[in-house]
Scaffold this motif. Structure first.
Motif, PDB file in Angstrom:
ATOM      1  N   HIS A 196      38.744  39.898  46.622  1.00  0.00           N
ATOM      2  CA  HIS A 196      38.704  38.828  45.622  1.00  0.00           C
ATOM      3  C   HIS A 196      39.401  37.580  46.136  1.00  0.00           C
TER       4      HIS A 196
ATOM      5  N   TYR B 161      38.183  35.107  48.940  1.00  0.00           N
ATOM      6  CA  TYR B 161      36.990  34.305  48.671  1.00  0.00           C
ATOM      7  C   TYR B 161      37.249  33.295  47.548  1.00  0.00           C
ATOM      8  N   ILE B 162      37.715  33.759  46.411  1.00  0.00           N
ATOM      9  CA  ILE B 162      37.969  32.870  45.276  1.00  0.00           C
ATOM     10  C   ILE B 162      39.081  31.869  45.631  1.00  0.00           C
TER      11      ILE B 162
ATOM     12  N   GLY C 165      32.597  35.771  46.815  1.00  0.00           N
ATOM     13  CA  GLY C 165      33.360  35.427  45.615  1.00  0.00           C
ATOM     14  C   GLY C 165      32.592  35.786  44.357  1.00  0.00           C
TER      15      GLY C 165
ATOM     16  N   ALA D 178      39.042  29.966  39.048  1.00  0.00           N
ATOM     17  CA  ALA D 178      37.882  30.114  39.938  1.00  0.00           C
ATOM     18  C   ALA D 178      36.985  28.882  39.886  1.00  0.00           C
TER      19      ALA D 178
END
Length: 196
Positions: free
Chosen positions: A101, A104-105, A130, A166
């Motif tokens: 997680h 990517y985010i 993501g 996000a």
């Protein structure tokens, strides 16, 4: 204890949130990672990895890695489920957060917010992965109120840190109704203002 952290970092904020929720006394020492403040000899003597967050306890011991820190701070507290299997499920989410997680985010957010990149410049694979992480959370949270058991746990605190922002990384949460519901509930539980 002293918490060395960068308030721009979700990994650091999750430590602060746990301390605040549990009313643990601490002194926050703001560290600007982009100015190399984690690379000074003094900081590296405390944490050889040169990363925040780092906690220095009054007895001289130090602890790094956000999820290890919150796991230690919340020991014997309701943020860690009493049932051993549910606690292990919480840990499963904690490990997943750092591997599947956050890379990517959080990285997409960092590139847009702090490096000033345009969304078109993001690595398409990071964006794809993501969304895959968000889709996994959405599927799970559509069937379960929280990530580990029936109450907020450290899994929720940990994953809230970057999921709630996000959108700053270019991720559209409009099709993630369960995540949006979960974000609002965990923010309320922690006494946080909405990130939107």
């Amino acid at each position: 204890m002293r918490i060395y952290g960068d308030t721009n970092s979700g990994n650091c904020l999750k430590v602060k949130w746990v301390c605040d929720k549990l009313a643990l006394p601490y002194r926050w020492i703001e560290i600007d990672t982009r100015k190399g403040e984690t690379r000074t000899p003094q900081f590296l003597a405390m944490n050889g990895a040169g990363q925040v967050p780092t906690v220095a306890f009054d007895d001289g011991r130090t602890l790094a890695q956000s999820n290890a820190i919150i796991r230690y701070l919340a020991r014997d507290n309701a943020l860690i489920p009493r049932d051993a299997f549910i606690a292990a499920k919480m840990d499963e989410w904690l490990f997943w957060e750092q591997y599947s997680h956050e890379p990517y985010i959080a990285v997409c957010r960092f590139q847009l917010v702090y490096l000033g990149k345009d969304a078109s410049q993001l690595d398409p694979e990071k964006v794809k992965r993501g969304y895959a992480a968000l889709d996994r959370m959405e599927q799970y949270l559509a069937a379960s109120h929280f990530l580990a058991g029936d109450e907020v746990s450290l899994a929720d605190v940990s994953l809230l840190a970057y999921t709630r922002v996000a959108h700053e990384g270019g991720f559209d949460l409009s099709r993630h109704a369960a995540i949006r519901r979960w974000i609002a509930e965990v923010e309320t539980y922690l006494g946080l203002p909405s990130a939107r």
